[in-house]
Design a protein around this motif. Structure first.
Motif, PDB file in Angstrom:
ATOM      1  N   THR A  37      63.226  66.392  22.590  1.00 21.04           N
ATOM      2  CA  THR A  37      62.051  67.220  22.296  1.00 21.04           C
ATOM      3  C   THR A  37      60.736  66.455  22.431  1.00 21.04           C
ATOM      4  O   THR A  37      59.677  67.066  22.565  1.00 21.04           O
ATOM      5  N   ALA A  38      60.778  65.118  22.403  1.00 16.08           N
ATOM      6  CA  ALA A  38      59.553  64.324  22.502  1.00 16.08           C
ATOM      7  C   ALA A  38      59.187  63.981  23.946  1.00 16.08           C
ATOM      8  O   ALA A  38      58.152  63.365  24.189  1.00 16.08           O
ATOM      9  N   GLY A 209      57.893  62.648  33.185  1.00 20.42           N
ATOM     10  CA  GLY A 209      56.614  62.967  33.783  1.00 20.42           C
ATOM     11  C   GLY A 209      55.501  62.609  32.811  1.00 20.42           C
ATOM     12  O   GLY A 209      55.607  62.871  31.615  1.00 20.42           O
ATOM     13  N   TYR A 210      54.459  61.977  33.334  1.00 15.04           N
ATOM     14  CA  TYR A 210      53.370  61.607  32.426  1.00 15.04           C
ATOM     15  C   TYR A 210      52.338  62.733  32.344  1.00 15.04           C
ATOM     16  O   TYR A 210      52.202  63.507  33.278  1.00 15.04           O
ATOM     17  N   PRO A 211      51.630  62.870  31.198  1.00 18.42           N
ATOM     18  CA  PRO A 211      51.830  62.116  29.946  1.00 18.42           C
ATOM     19  C   PRO A 211      52.980  62.708  29.139  1.00 18.42           C
ATOM     20  O   PRO A 211      53.117  63.920  29.058  1.00 18.42           O
ATOM     21  N   THR A 212      53.790  61.843  28.564  1.00 19.74           N
ATOM     22  CA  THR A 212      54.897  62.317  27.742  1.00 19.74           C
ATOM     23  C   THR A 212      54.538  62.172  26.265  1.00 19.74           C
ATOM     24  O   THR A 212      53.924  61.175  25.857  1.00 19.74           O
ATOM     25  N   LEU A 215      54.837  59.006  23.949  1.00 17.95           N
ATOM     26  CA  LEU A 215      53.950  57.878  24.245  1.00 17.95           C
ATOM     27  C   LEU A 215      52.492  58.197  23.947  1.00 17.95           C
ATOM     28  O   LEU A 215      51.711  57.297  23.630  1.00 17.95           O
ATOM     29  N   VAL A 216      52.115  59.442  24.046  1.00 19.17           N
ATOM     30  CA  VAL A 216      50.771  59.846  23.619  1.00 19.17           C
ATOM     31  C   VAL A 216      50.588  59.505  22.141  1.00 19.17           C
ATOM     32  O   VAL A 216      49.566  58.941  21.732  1.00 19.17           O
ATOM     33  N   GLU A 217      51.598  59.825  21.336  1.00 22.69           N
ATOM     34  CA  GLU A 217      51.538  59.539  19.905  1.00 22.69           C
ATOM     35  C   GLU A 217      51.549  58.041  19.638  1.00 22.69           C
ATOM     36  O   GLU A 217      50.811  57.544  18.782  1.00 22.69           O
ATOM     37  N   ALA A 222      49.257  52.588  17.934  1.00 28.17           N
ATOM     38  CA  ALA A 222      49.574  51.169  18.108  1.00 28.17           C
ATOM     39  C   ALA A 222      48.960  50.659  19.406  1.00 28.17           C
ATOM     40  O   ALA A 222      48.547  51.438  20.263  1.00 28.17           O
ATOM     41  N   ASP A 223      48.891  49.341  19.541  1.00 26.40           N
ATOM     42  CA  ASP A 223      48.374  48.724  20.768  1.00 26.40           C
ATOM     43  C   ASP A 223      49.491  48.662  21.811  1.00 26.40           C
ATOM     44  O   ASP A 223      50.131  47.632  22.003  1.00 26.40           O
ATOM     45  N   MET A 224      49.696  49.771  22.447  1.00 24.66           N
ATOM     46  CA  MET A 224      50.770  49.927  23.435  1.00 24.66           C
ATOM     47  C   MET A 224      50.311  49.433  24.800  1.00 24.66           C
ATOM     48  O   MET A 224      49.132  49.504  25.142  1.00 24.66           O
ATOM     49  N   LYS A 225      51.250  48.942  25.582  1.00 27.49           N
ATOM     50  CA  LYS A 225      50.945  48.662  26.985  1.00 27.49           C
ATOM     51  C   LYS A 225      52.131  49.040  27.864  1.00 27.49           C
ATOM     52  O   LYS A 225      53.281  49.103  27.392  1.00 27.49           O
ATOM     53  N   LEU A 226      51.838  49.310  29.123  1.00 27.71           N
ATOM     54  CA  LEU A 226      52.856  49.599  30.129  1.00 27.71           C
ATOM     55  C   LEU A 226      53.082  48.351  30.960  1.00 27.71           C
ATOM     56  O   LEU A 226      52.124  47.679  31.373  1.00 27.71           O
TER      57      LEU A 226
END
Length: 334
Positions: A37-38, A209-212, A215-217, A222-226
């Protein structure tokens, strides 16, 4: 008077009983296997289910009502993803489902990651939908800057039965690693991103498919990176498997996150050869009518990329005869 009233009630009840089977016969149910669902499959599946549905009693299409298939009630069903959906279609558990083009092709031919299994020869395509990008996600201070840096790290690769699990293994292999070189975790959706945020895993793979949504949440909290999936490893992957292609995730797709080059596969909609030809024809026709276009454009960010112009892109599994009839009438197939 009381006798007349009782007679009227009994007559109404009798009519209702007689009418119920006729009404029931008009209703057709159609399931669409999606994903967690996310992630992207589930909300897109909900939009498509809404677009192709037209329950009995709906207002007519031109009068602000549903423009789907007469009598059809379609529903998006959460699942473990591509492999699970293919298995559910071929076993008859679900009428249709979304899957990555690579997973579906291997299942149909009994090759690649499905070698040694009976080919899913009844699998059929309804439409190609959108690109799915492989997201390799970590936190800014993790020290992970490439696939090679995953060695010895705690990495969530989703559940067995998902397309993400399959592709994570192939990406590791193309970069000289294997699942045994990492500390494998099998978390899904919000559980995976929460584990990353709380330091319980060092990185995670998501194919979507982005944006998912998950990962938006995460990016907002948090300081996320790809992490890029490029260079010699990506070239080895795309050279060996034609379903993968180099593709970018743009900067700011996720708030404050830089863009990267990665690899992508196609998300496609499949059904069984056993499904009625006329029904699949009507479903395909409903998917591509102008009213469905409105729903796709506003229902999800990825919906705008689901177009008739790309409906046959990268298809490696034969079209269902009903879908093929529509495409021949509409023009994509001459």
């Amino acid at each position: 008077m009381l006798k007349k009233l009782k007679s009227a009630v009994l007559a109404f009840a009798a009519c209702a009983v007689l009418a119920t089977p006729a009404l029931a016969q008009e209703i057709k149910f159609f399931t669409i296997g999606t994903g967690g669902t996310a992630f992207t499959y589930y909300p897109v599946g909900g939009v498509i289910a809404n677009a192709i549905s037209k329950p009995p009693g709906s207002r007519e299409c031109g009068e602000g009502g549903s423009c789907g298939v007469d009598g059809l009630i379609a529903s998006a069903v959460s699942s473990r993803g591509s492999v699970d959906n293919v298995n559910a279609i071929t076993s008859g558990l679900r009428n249709s489902g979304f899957a990555q083009s690579d997973v579906a092709y291997w299942a149909y031919t009994g090759t690649g990651t499905m070698e040694g299994q009976d080919p899913a020869t009844d699998l059929r395509t309804i439409a190609a939908l959108f690109e799915e990008h492989i997201h390799l996600v970590t936190l800014e201070d993790s020290g992970i800057n490439s696939v090679a840096d995953l060695k010895g790290k705690r990495v969530s690769v989703d559940e067995p039965g998902s397309g993400t699990y399959v592709d994570a293994g192939l990406i590791l292999e193309a970069n000289g690693l294997s699942l045994s070189d990492i500390q494998e975790e099998n978390l899904k959706g919000a559980a995976a991103t929460e584990a990353l945020r709380n330091g319980k895993v060092d990185a995670l793979f998501i194919v979507a498919g982005y944006p998912t949504g998950a990962l938006v949440e995460l990016a907002s909290a948090a300081d996320m990176k790809l992490v890029p999936i490029d260079g010699d490893g990506a070239k080895a992957l795309t050279d060996k498997y034609g379903f993968f292609a180099a593709s970018d995730i743009p900067a700011e797709t996720y708030e404050g996150v830089d863009g990267v080059t990665t690899v992508a596969v196609g998300a496609q909609w499949y059904t069984s050869a056993k499904e009625d030809d006329d029904l699949i024809y009507e479903i395909t026709k409903a998917l591509w009518n102008k009213e469905s276009r409105k729903l796709l454009d506003v229902g999800h960010a990825k919906g705008k990329t689901i177009t008739p112009d790309t409906a046959l892109n990268g298809i490696g599994v034969p079209l269902h005869p009903g879908a093929e009839r529509f495409y021949k009438e509409a023009g994509p197939i001459k």
